[in-house]
Motif scaffolding. Structure first.
Motif, PDB file in Angstrom:
ATOM      1  N   TRP A   1       0.907  11.839   1.920  1.00 46.72           N
ATOM      2  CA  TRP A   1       0.635  10.447   2.239  1.00 46.72           C
ATOM      3  C   TRP A   1      -0.613  10.230   3.080  1.00 46.72           C
ATOM      4  O   TRP A   1      -1.371   9.290   2.815  1.00 46.72           O
ATOM      5  CB  TRP A   1       1.865   9.831   2.932  1.00 46.72           C
ATOM      6  CG  TRP A   1       2.937   9.441   1.969  1.00 46.72           C
ATOM      7  CD1 TRP A   1       3.147   9.941   0.715  1.00 46.72           C
ATOM      8  CD2 TRP A   1       3.935   8.443   2.153  1.00 46.72           C
ATOM      9  NE1 TRP A   1       4.225   9.348   0.118  1.00 46.72           N
ATOM     10  CE2 TRP A   1       4.731   8.416   0.981  1.00 46.72           C
ATOM     11  CE3 TRP A   1       4.260   7.593   3.198  1.00 46.72           C
ATOM     12  CZ2 TRP A   1       5.813   7.552   0.830  1.00 46.72           C
ATOM     13  CZ3 TRP A   1       5.331   6.729   3.051  1.00 46.72           C
ATOM     14  CH2 TRP A   1       6.088   6.703   1.891  1.00 46.72           C
TER      15      TRP A   1
ATOM     16  N   ARG B   1      -9.701   5.011  -2.141  1.00 46.10           N
ATOM     17  CA  ARG B   1      -9.476   3.587  -2.366  1.00 46.10           C
ATOM     18  C   ARG B   1     -10.040   2.744  -1.235  1.00 46.10           C
ATOM     19  O   ARG B   1     -10.015   3.131  -0.067  1.00 46.10           O
ATOM     20  CB  ARG B   1      -7.970   3.298  -2.478  1.00 46.10           C
ATOM     21  CG  ARG B   1      -7.287   4.001  -3.627  1.00 46.10           C
ATOM     22  CD  ARG B   1      -7.583   3.334  -4.960  1.00 46.10           C
ATOM     23  NE  ARG B   1      -6.895   2.053  -5.044  1.00 46.10           N
ATOM     24  CZ  ARG B   1      -5.605   1.937  -5.395  1.00 46.10           C
ATOM     25  NH1 ARG B   1      -4.865   3.010  -5.642  1.00 46.10           N
ATOM     26  NH2 ARG B   1      -5.058   0.752  -5.500  1.00 46.10           N
TER      27      ARG B   1
ATOM     28  N   THR C   1      -3.460  11.378   3.019  1.00 47.69           N
ATOM     29  CA  THR C   1      -4.710  11.436   2.256  1.00 47.69           C
ATOM     30  C   THR C   1      -4.553  10.923   0.828  1.00 47.69           C
ATOM     31  O   THR C   1      -5.476  11.021   0.025  1.00 47.69           O
ATOM     32  CB  THR C   1      -5.221  12.883   2.194  1.00 47.69           C
ATOM     33  OG1 THR C   1      -4.220  13.720   1.571  1.00 47.69           O
ATOM     34  CG2 THR C   1      -5.518  13.410   3.591  1.00 47.69           C
ATOM     35  N   SER C   2      -3.398  10.348   0.510  1.00 50.46           N
ATOM     36  CA  SER C   2      -3.101  10.024  -0.888  1.00 50.46           C
ATOM     37  C   SER C   2      -3.986   8.927  -1.464  1.00 50.46           C
ATOM     38  O   SER C   2      -4.171   8.850  -2.676  1.00 50.46           O
ATOM     39  CB  SER C   2      -1.632   9.614  -1.025  1.00 50.46           C
ATOM     40  OG  SER C   2      -1.338   8.523  -0.186  1.00 50.46           O
ATOM     41  N   LEU C   3      -4.558   8.064  -0.613  1.00 52.56           N
ATOM     42  CA  LEU C   3      -5.389   6.961  -1.100  1.00 52.56           C
ATOM     43  C   LEU C   3      -6.803   7.057  -0.538  1.00 52.56           C
ATOM     44  O   LEU C   3      -7.472   6.041  -0.327  1.00 52.56           O
ATOM     45  CB  LEU C   3      -4.750   5.625  -0.720  1.00 52.56           C
ATOM     46  CG  LEU C   3      -3.360   5.355  -1.307  1.00 52.56           C
ATOM     47  CD1 LEU C   3      -2.788   4.049  -0.754  1.00 52.56           C
ATOM     48  CD2 LEU C   3      -3.412   5.293  -2.829  1.00 52.56           C
TER      49      LEU C   3
ATOM     50  N   GLN D   1       1.525   8.150  -5.881  1.00 52.19           N
ATOM     51  CA  GLN D   1       0.556   9.221  -6.094  1.00 52.19           C
ATOM     52  C   GLN D   1       1.209  10.599  -6.077  1.00 52.19           C
ATOM     53  O   GLN D   1       0.693  11.551  -6.665  1.00 52.19           O
ATOM     54  CB  GLN D   1      -0.534   9.170  -5.015  1.00 52.19           C
ATOM     55  CG  GLN D   1      -1.370   7.902  -5.031  1.00 52.19           C
ATOM     56  CD  GLN D   1      -2.195   7.762  -6.286  1.00 52.19           C
ATOM     57  OE1 GLN D   1      -2.810   8.717  -6.761  1.00 52.19           O
ATOM     58  NE2 GLN D   1      -2.197   6.567  -6.860  1.00 52.19           N
TER      59      GLN D   1
ATOM     60  N   PHE E   1      -2.792   5.733   5.039  1.00 50.47           N
ATOM     61  CA  PHE E   1      -2.840   6.537   3.818  1.00 50.47           C
ATOM     62  C   PHE E   1      -4.250   6.960   3.440  1.00 50.47           C
ATOM     63  O   PHE E   1      -4.508   7.356   2.307  1.00 50.47           O
ATOM     64  CB  PHE E   1      -2.180   5.771   2.669  1.00 50.47           C
ATOM     65  CG  PHE E   1      -0.750   5.421   2.961  1.00 50.47           C
ATOM     66  CD1 PHE E   1       0.221   6.406   3.002  1.00 50.47           C
ATOM     67  CD2 PHE E   1      -0.381   4.113   3.230  1.00 50.47           C
ATOM     68  CE1 PHE E   1       1.538   6.101   3.291  1.00 50.47           C
ATOM     69  CE2 PHE E   1       0.936   3.792   3.526  1.00 50.47           C
ATOM     70  CZ  PHE E   1       1.897   4.786   3.553  1.00 50.47           C
TER      71      PHE E   1
ATOM     72  N   GLU F   1       1.998   2.152  -3.402  1.00 53.22           N
ATOM     73  CA  GLU F   1       0.947   2.804  -4.193  1.00 53.22           C
ATOM     74  C   GLU F   1       0.749   4.250  -3.741  1.00 53.22           C
ATOM     75  O   GLU F   1       0.516   5.134  -4.573  1.00 53.22           O
ATOM     76  CB  GLU F   1      -0.349   2.009  -4.078  1.00 53.22           C
ATOM     77  CG  GLU F   1      -0.255   0.608  -4.659  1.00 53.22           C
ATOM     78  CD  GLU F   1      -1.587   0.069  -5.130  1.00 53.22           C
ATOM     79  OE1 GLU F   1      -2.609   0.323  -4.466  1.00 53.22           O
ATOM     80  OE2 GLU F   1      -1.600  -0.606  -6.178  1.00 53.22           O
ATOM     81  N   ALA F   2       0.847   4.502  -2.454  1.00 55.55           N
ATOM     82  CA  ALA F   2       0.714   5.872  -1.949  1.00 55.55           C
ATOM     83  C   ALA F   2       1.856   6.746  -2.448  1.00 55.55           C
ATOM     84  O   ALA F   2       1.650   7.895  -2.864  1.00 55.55           O
ATOM     85  CB  ALA F   2       0.681   5.862  -0.428  1.00 55.55           C
TER      86      ALA F   2
ATOM     87  N   ILE G   1       0.834  -1.195   0.000  1.00 56.70           N
ATOM     88  CA  ILE G   1       0.000   0.000   0.000  1.00 56.70           C
ATOM     89  C   ILE G   1       0.874   1.253   0.000  1.00 56.70           C
ATOM     90  O   ILE G   1       0.581   2.236  -0.701  1.00 56.70           O
ATOM     91  CB  ILE G   1      -0.960  -0.015   1.207  1.00 56.70           C
ATOM     92  CG1 ILE G   1      -1.979  -1.150   1.055  1.00 56.70           C
ATOM     93  CG2 ILE G   1      -1.684   1.331   1.350  1.00 56.70           C
ATOM     94  CD1 ILE G   1      -2.843  -1.380   2.287  1.00 56.70           C
ATOM     95  N   ALA G   2       1.949   1.243   0.771  1.00 55.80           N
ATOM     96  CA  ALA G   2       2.850   2.399   0.816  1.00 55.80           C
ATOM     97  C   ALA G   2       3.458   2.685  -0.551  1.00 55.80           C
ATOM     98  O   ALA G   2       3.635   3.849  -0.932  1.00 55.80           O
ATOM     99  CB  ALA G   2       3.952   2.167   1.842  1.00 55.80           C
TER     100      ALA G   2
ATOM    101  N   ALA H   1      -7.105   5.255   3.226  1.00 57.14           N
ATOM    102  CA  ALA H   1      -7.965   4.325   2.499  1.00 57.14           C
ATOM    103  C   ALA H   1      -8.854   3.544   3.465  1.00 57.14           C
ATOM    104  O   ALA H   1      -8.670   3.576   4.684  1.00 57.14           O
ATOM    105  CB  ALA H   1      -7.125   3.365   1.666  1.00 57.14           C
TER     106      ALA H   1
END
Length: 346
Positions: free
Chosen positions: A92, A99, A94-96, A88, A120, A84-85, A81-82, A122
């Motif tokens: 970090w 999702r 609020t980056s996902l 972006q 992050f 993918e964040a 997950i990190a 999600a």
């Protein structure tokens, strides 16, 4: 006594239509350096256990408090997950935020998904089989995850999670892999390289034997891939599974992915009837042997470890349980094993 199958594919593998596991931990370490909860876990010199089992030394990588989540799984899904964040390129926390990650879990993988998602911004939805203890569900909810009980075993709960991902447009984040689904599981396994790299830096001498418990096989395959990179062909790598769920053992025997059947195992986190394709691909190349242990051997192993101040579950101590049950690497053996989780009531 553990039942041992020597691996006829050692060195060349099965050539499955799946990637080999990653073996370079550099990127993992770089990303984890930004995580305030990250710290290396200890490597224990278990001299009393070495004496008891008749080997030269036993080194135990203790993952029972990894990043406060209680198991090595903290390194897997949260790392994926990190990644993918980070891709972006935004803040970090609020980056996902748009999702939802969904998975099935026997507990620990779900905790990693829940922790990574919350970090992050999600949402996490975790499907659990009917056999998973309520204590794990409570821990998942405490991390902010939504929990759904569905299916009589891990495979059925994973099918439910996959269906939910397709129906709702969610991101399936499994720690297993199958045809057409390999990218995120590859990253989950890549995260596990961190503990292997730490162990290599902490151990006094390279091990002669490495004992690795396995469910779908992600941890075992990642550590085995790193071990071959770090130490070459010298260590004998033995993968340990429940005899109630010998997915890797039987797949190696057949030379292809095999769906196995069996009763519910007390080794709940290892009670997986179908192997990960990526893991099987790597272990067919890197592991020297595959061993199964009985329920009684697993429980006895956990009891012995508790007596030595190394409290865990039958799942968390399964590799060492094989040694305690009579797996005999010889009096000169320097054994490396992983205590992969803490006790369920911790």
């Amino acid at each position: 006594m553990p039942v041992v199958l020597d691996n006829p594919f050692r060195g060349h593998g099965l050539a499955l239509d799946a990637p080999m596991p990653a073996d370079d931990p550099t990127g993992v370490a770089g990303l984890l350096a930004n995580c305030p909860a990250h710290a290396a876990t200890p490597l224990i010199d278990a001299a009393p256990l070495a004496t008891r089992t008749g080997v030269a030394s036993v080194s135990i990588k203790d993952e029972r408090n990894r990043m406060g989540l209680g198991s090595f799984k903290a390194l897997g899904a949260a790392y994926a997950i990190a990644r993918e964040a980070a891709a972006q390129g935004t803040d970090w926390p609020t980056s996902l935020g748009d999702r939802t990650y969904v998975t099935a879990s026997a507990g620990n993988h779900g905790l990693s998904v829940a922790a990574g998602a919350r970090l992050f911004g999600a949402r996490a939805v975790i499907y659990l089989a009917e056999t998973v203890p309520q204590s794990f569900a409570a821990r998942l909810k405490a991390k902010g995850a939504d929990v759904v009980y569905e299916g009589r075993n891990y495979e059925a709960s994973m099918a439910a999670a996959e269906a939910a991902a397709q129906s709702n447009g969610w991101t399936l984040l499994s720690d297993s892999s199958w045809p057409g689904y390999t990218e995120l599981p590859y990253r989950v396994m890549e995260g596990y390289l961190q503990l292997a790299a730490e162990a290599a830096g902490q151990i006094a001498k390279p091990p002669t034997h490495i004992l690795l418990q396995a469910g779908v096989g992600g941890l075992a395959a990642a550590v085995a891939a790193f071990a071959r990179r770090a130490w070459g062909d010298a260590p004998r790598i033995v993968v340990v599974e429940p005899d109630a769920a010998p997915a890797l053992h039987e797949s190696i025997r057949a030379g292809k992915v095999i769906d196995t059947e069996g009763p519910v195992s007390c080794m709940g986190r290892l009670d997986c009837k179908t192997p990960s394709m990526i893991a099987l691909n790597g272990l067919a190349r890197d592991a020297d042997a595959f061993a199964t242990i009985t329920e009684a051997e697993a429980e006895r192993g956990a009891d012995v470890l508790a007596e030595l101040g190394l409290a865990t579950t039958p799942s968390g101590g399964a590799g060492l349980a094989a040694l305690i049950a009579g797996l005999d690497p010889g009096p000169d053996a320097r054994v490396l094993a992983i205590l992969s989780e803490g006790p369920e009531d911790a």
